[in-house]
Write an enzyme that holds these catalytic residues in place. Structure first.
Site, PDB file in Angstrom:
ATOM      1  N   CYS A 167      17.388  -7.899  -5.251  1.00 24.39           N
ATOM      2  CA  CYS A 167      17.674  -6.677  -6.024  1.00 24.39           C
ATOM      3  C   CYS A 167      18.915  -6.869  -6.903  1.00 24.39           C
ATOM      4  O   CYS A 167      20.023  -7.044  -6.389  1.00 24.39           O
ATOM      5  CB  CYS A 167      17.871  -5.533  -5.019  1.00 24.39           C
ATOM      6  N   CYS A 222      21.716  -4.337  -6.463  1.00 25.49           N
ATOM      7  CA  CYS A 222      22.346  -4.565  -5.151  1.00 25.49           C
ATOM      8  C   CYS A 222      23.403  -5.662  -5.260  1.00 25.49           C
ATOM      9  O   CYS A 222      24.478  -5.565  -4.665  1.00 25.49           O
ATOM     10  CB  CYS A 222      21.308  -4.980  -4.111  1.00 25.49           C
TER      11      CYS A 222
END
Length: 106
Positions: A28, A31
């Site tokens: 991600c 993230c």
């Protein structure tokens, strides 16, 4: 450094005080951007706030129980209870102001 939690250790880690748990995955992009932000906040706000990270690829149970569908999602726990969630990347100052307000409201 934020602590790494798993499905089996999360509940024991959030029992006391304020803990921000980051639900994330290695693939991600947002993230990855959030990781260094959380590391800085952990250094600046410890011990008033604990920051933990839970990899949803390796630990699906709690993420499913909480209905987390997009990441990054951060869940704020106070004394073991999930109170609020923040979805998506947020800049450091936004998160810092949010957490300081939670500390003061405690």
């Amino acid at each position: 450094m934020p602590i790494k939690v798993t499905d089996s250790t999360l509940l024991s880690e959030v029992q006391k005080g304020i803990t921000l748990v980051d639900f994330w995955a290695p693939w991600c992009g947002p993230c990855k951007m959030l990781g260094p932000v959380l590391e800085e906040l952990e250094e600046e706000l410890a011990p008033k706030v604990k920051i933990a990270k839970l990899n949803i690829d390796e630990n699906e149970i709690i993420a499913n129980q909480l209905g987390i569908r997009s990441i990054p999602t951060m869940v704020l726990y106070q004394n073991g209870q999930p109170l609020e969630r923040i979805v998506g990347y947020k800049p450091k100052e936004v998160l810092k102001d949010y957490l300081i307000k939670k500390i003061e409201d405690k």
